[in-house]
Design an enzyme around this catalytic site. Structure first.
Site, PDB file in Angstrom:
ATOM      1  N   ARG A 118       0.812  -1.224   0.000  1.00  0.00           N
ATOM      2  CA  ARG A 118       0.000   0.000   0.000  1.00  0.00           C
ATOM      3  C   ARG A 118       0.851   1.282   0.000  1.00  0.00           C
ATOM      4  O   ARG A 118       0.346   2.368  -0.204  1.00  0.00           O
ATOM      5  CB  ARG A 118      -0.942  -0.014   1.217  1.00  0.00           C
ATOM      6  CG  ARG A 118      -2.049  -1.048   1.089  1.00  0.00           C
ATOM      7  CD  ARG A 118      -2.738  -1.348   2.416  1.00  0.00           C
ATOM      8  NE  ARG A 118      -1.994  -2.312   3.240  1.00  0.00           N
ATOM      9  CZ  ARG A 118      -2.423  -2.789   4.400  1.00  0.00           C
ATOM     10  NH1 ARG A 118      -3.581  -2.377   4.894  1.00  0.00           N
ATOM     11  NH2 ARG A 118      -1.707  -3.660   5.087  1.00  0.00           N
ATOM     12  N   LYS A 130      33.090  26.786   0.286  1.00  0.00           N
ATOM     13  CA  LYS A 130      33.259  25.337   0.209  1.00  0.00           C
ATOM     14  C   LYS A 130      34.652  24.964   0.683  1.00  0.00           C
ATOM     15  O   LYS A 130      35.623  25.586   0.262  1.00  0.00           O
ATOM     16  CB  LYS A 130      33.060  24.862  -1.230  1.00  0.00           C
ATOM     17  CG  LYS A 130      33.079  23.358  -1.363  1.00  0.00           C
ATOM     18  CD  LYS A 130      33.772  22.885  -2.615  1.00  0.00           C
ATOM     19  CE  LYS A 130      35.273  22.919  -2.479  1.00  0.00           C
ATOM     20  NZ  LYS A 130      36.001  22.271  -3.569  1.00  0.00           N
TER      21      LYS A 130
HETATM   22  C1  UD1 Z   1      -1.780  -6.552  11.249  1.00  0.00           C
HETATM   23  C2  UD1 Z   1      -2.711  -7.418  12.107  1.00  0.00           C
HETATM   24  C3  UD1 Z   1      -3.923  -6.580  12.491  1.00  0.00           C
HETATM   25  C4  UD1 Z   1      -3.470  -5.338  13.231  1.00  0.00           C
HETATM   26  C5  UD1 Z   1      -2.436  -4.552  12.437  1.00  0.00           C
HETATM   27  C6  UD1 Z   1      -1.839  -3.473  13.324  1.00  0.00           C
HETATM   28  C7  UD1 Z   1      -2.508  -9.743  11.354  1.00  0.00           C
HETATM   29  C8  UD1 Z   1      -3.138 -10.838  10.565  1.00  0.00           C
HETATM   30  N1  UD1 Z   1      -3.131  -8.582  11.348  1.00  0.00           N
HETATM   31  O1  UD1 Z   1      -2.501  -6.203  10.071  1.00  0.00           O
HETATM   32  O2  UD1 Z   1      -4.795  -7.345  13.299  1.00  0.00           O
HETATM   33  O3  UD1 Z   1      -4.592  -4.527  13.520  1.00  0.00           O
HETATM   34  O4  UD1 Z   1      -1.372  -5.403  12.008  1.00  0.00           O
HETATM   35  O5  UD1 Z   1      -0.994  -2.619  12.615  1.00  0.00           O
HETATM   36  O6  UD1 Z   1      -1.507  -9.969  11.981  1.00  0.00           O
HETATM   37  N2  UD1 Z   1       4.711  -9.238   7.898  1.00  0.00           N
HETATM   38  C9  UD1 Z   1       5.683 -10.184   7.729  1.00  0.00           C
HETATM   39  N3  UD1 Z   1       5.420 -11.291   6.983  1.00  0.00           N
HETATM   40  C10 UD1 Z   1       4.207 -11.492   6.403  1.00  0.00           C
HETATM   41  C11 UD1 Z   1       3.208 -10.516   6.587  1.00  0.00           C
HETATM   42  C12 UD1 Z   1       3.494  -9.406   7.344  1.00  0.00           C
HETATM   43  O7  UD1 Z   1       6.784 -10.038   8.243  1.00  0.00           O
HETATM   44  O8  UD1 Z   1       4.055 -12.533   5.757  1.00  0.00           O
HETATM   45  C13 UD1 Z   1       5.027  -8.048   8.697  1.00  0.00           C
HETATM   46  C14 UD1 Z   1       4.911  -6.765   7.894  1.00  0.00           C
HETATM   47  O9  UD1 Z   1       6.168  -6.430   7.323  1.00  0.00           O
HETATM   48  C15 UD1 Z   1       4.478  -5.751   8.930  1.00  0.00           C
HETATM   49  C16 UD1 Z   1       3.713  -6.580   9.939  1.00  0.00           C
HETATM   50  O10 UD1 Z   1       4.091  -7.915   9.732  1.00  0.00           O
HETATM   51  O11 UD1 Z   1       5.574  -5.140   9.566  1.00  0.00           O
HETATM   52  C17 UD1 Z   1       2.214  -6.416   9.784  1.00  0.00           C
HETATM   53  O12 UD1 Z   1       1.832  -6.811   8.499  1.00  0.00           O
HETATM   54  P1  UD1 Z   1       0.722  -6.067   7.652  1.00  0.00           P
HETATM   55  O13 UD1 Z   1       0.568  -6.752   6.370  1.00  0.00           O
HETATM   56  O14 UD1 Z   1       0.986  -4.615   7.645  1.00  0.00           O
HETATM   57  O15 UD1 Z   1      -0.544  -6.381   8.555  1.00  0.00           O
HETATM   58  P2  UD1 Z   1      -1.866  -5.523   8.752  1.00  0.00           P
HETATM   59  O16 UD1 Z   1      -2.764  -5.766   7.644  1.00  0.00           O
HETATM   60  O17 UD1 Z   1      -1.511  -4.133   9.052  1.00  0.00           O
HETATM   61 CA    CA Z   2       0.338  -2.919   9.055  1.00  0.00          CA
END
Ligand code: UD1
Ligand code: CA
Length: 455
Positions: free
Chosen positions: A16, A353
């Site tokens: 995003r 400079k």
């Molecule tokens: C996640 C939570 C959500 C919470 C939100 C808070 C889950 C399923 N959802 O959603 O409940 O409200 O954070 O900000 O956990 N990441 C990985 N590997 C992956 C996927 C994600 O390392 O396979 C890391 C991302 O880099 C990020 C974090 O996990 O730093 C959160 O991932 P993101 O995809 O942003 O989750 P949200 O949809 O924000």
């Molecule tokens: Ca997030």
């Protein structure tokens, strides 16, 4: 306190953000986003810091090169639950509690994390989730509670029913979980959901069904647990960090006239009674002394300013050292390697400079001083230029103490001007000038009658 390991999730691309750069490396006030949660867990004193990387893993590792961090790689981003499982080889045998943070939730404060851990340990909880209540909970996982207020599960927005979407208490993505329980439970998490991902959040429902203790701990200040998924949220986060830095400076005696338009990075140090005017950007490892004034729209990068220095409007100063009571600008440009003695005056449209300028010397208007060593008490006339570059190499101009340089002078370097010499206006100086002498190189003025006048 039981021993704490920290696990920071940072493998996602951050789709995003619509960026070629992995989300967690986007800078927030001079530091990459991921630096913030790492700093927080360091302050907690956790000795095991594991960061899960995936998208642009090499770039993330290089950014934190030399820090005491263990990186584990999640090759395919199959969800937050899967990301945690990737750390099993590192933390699988760890008996203590695991603090889980997200690389994209950077504003979390040390105190809040400490409270989360304290509640977790006091309640002998298996899973403790940091939650918050948001006016607009859009995009976050919702906390679903039972009638008695127990946390039953977390439902992601994409999987939530209309009624569930109304819930304003959300998951911050920060948890404290009993280590052995974490990995045991994650093995049971499936990926039957809207995103076909392994959700870390599912361990809450599993624990609740197992009648293990699940605790929701509410963070009072939602701005602290804001997740950054797009650049709008990133701008809000930058605003919060900026305010925190400026608040700290103001409470230490720095006047910031308009905090809303002032950018000061976190490592900058500023002495008391210094005034920072609107629209300034002070960056990097800059140090500004006491009783200075930095006027409107000036930029200071990695520079050191002594006490009582005045930077007039719209000046740009980088990698320079300025001694006390010097006055710079307006519209001056000090480039890397500039060293100014005390009470030096650099006026408007002057560029310096890689030059040293001695105490009390003045270049008040329209000059370029590059690769120059200027002594004390030198007067640099308007329009003076050091011609330091012949198209291939740079050469030095040495101007000794007490020299007076008339306006519109060029010094073709290398050239040395001896102490107290005097350069007549409009001269092009190509040879050394001995101390105390007068050098003039302009052609004599002639006056001729104009032909037209004769007719
Ligand atoms: C996640 C939570 C959500 C919470 C939100 C808070 C889950 C399923 N959802 O959603 O409940 O409200 O954070 O900000 O956990 N990441 C990985 N590997 C992956 C996927 C994600 O390392 O396979 C890391 C991302 O880099 C990020 C974090 O996990 O730093 C959160 O991932 P993101 O995809 O942003 O989750 P949200 O949809 O924000
Ligand atoms: Ca997030």
């Amino acid at each position: 306190m039981k021993e704490i390991a920290a696990l920071i999730l940072a493998a996602g691309k951050g789709t995003r953000m619509k960026s070629d750069l992995v989300k967690v490396l986007h800078p927030l006030m001079g530091m990459p986003m991921l630096w913030y949660p790492i700093e927080t867990v360091k302050k907690i004193g956790s000795r095991n810091i594991v960061v899960v990387v995936g998208y642009q893993a090499g770039r993330v590792r290089n950014t934190f090169d030399g820090e005491d961090i263990i990186f584990v790689e999640q090759k395919e981003q199959l969800g937050t639950g899967h990301a945690v499982l990737c750390a099993e080889q590192r933390l699988g045998n760890f008996r203590g509690d695991v603090l889980i943070l997200c690389g994209d939730v950077p504003l979390i404060k040390e105190e809040t994390v400490r409270k989360l851990v304290a509640v977790h340990q006091r309640k002998k909880s298996k899973v403790t989730v940091l939650t918050t209540i948001l006016e607009n909970p859009e995009g976050y996982g919702r906390i679903i509670k039972g009638e008695n207020g127990d946390v039953l599960r977390i439902v992601e927005e994409k999987d939530a029913s209309r009624a569930e979407r109304e819930v304003q208490e959300v998951n911050t993505g920060i948890y404290c979980v009993d280590g052995p329980y974490l990995f045991r439970t994650l093995d049971k998490v499936g990926r039957v959901n809207e995103q076909s991902e392994y959700y870390l959040t599912d361990i809450v429902a599993i624990a609740a069904e197992d009648r293990e203790s699940v605790v929701g701990f509410l963070a009072e200040d939602p701005s602290e647990v804001m997740g950054i998924n797009n650049r709008r949220q990133m701008a809000k986060a930058i605003h919060v960090i900026r305010e925190r830095i400026i608040d700290r400076l103001m409470l230490n005696g720095v006047t910031v006239i308009d905090p809303r338009t002032t950018f000061i990075e976190r490592d900058v140090r500023i002495g008391r009674d210094t005034v920072i005017c609107p629209g300034c950007y002070i960056r990097g490892a800059s140090t500004i002394g006491q009783n200075c004034i930095v006027e409107q729209g000036s930029i200071v990068i990695n520079s050191e300013l002594g006490d009582g220095v005045v930077i007039k409007s719209y000046s740009v100063i980088s990698d320079s050292k300025i001694c006390g009571e010097a006055s710079i600008g307006p519209f001056a440009h000090l480039r890397p390697g500039t060293e100014l003695g005390s009470k030096v005056k650099i006026g408007n449209f002057v560029e310096v400079k890689k030059s040293k300028i001695g105490e009390g010397s003045k270049a008040s208007h329209l000059s370029y001083l590059g690769d120059a060593v200027v002594g004390r008490g030198v007067n640099v006339g308007a329009g003076t230029i050091t011609c330091n570059y012949d198209g291939k190499r740079k050469y030095e101009t040495v101007i000794e103490d007490g020299v007076f340089i008339g306006s519109d002078t060029q010094f073709v370097a290398p050239v040395t001007i001896g102490e107290c010499a005097y350069i007549g206006a409009g001269s092009t100086i190509t040879r050394d000038v001995p101390s105390g002498s007068l050098a003039l190189s302009r052609s004599r003025q002639v006056i001729k009658e104009r032909r037209e006048d004769k007719e």
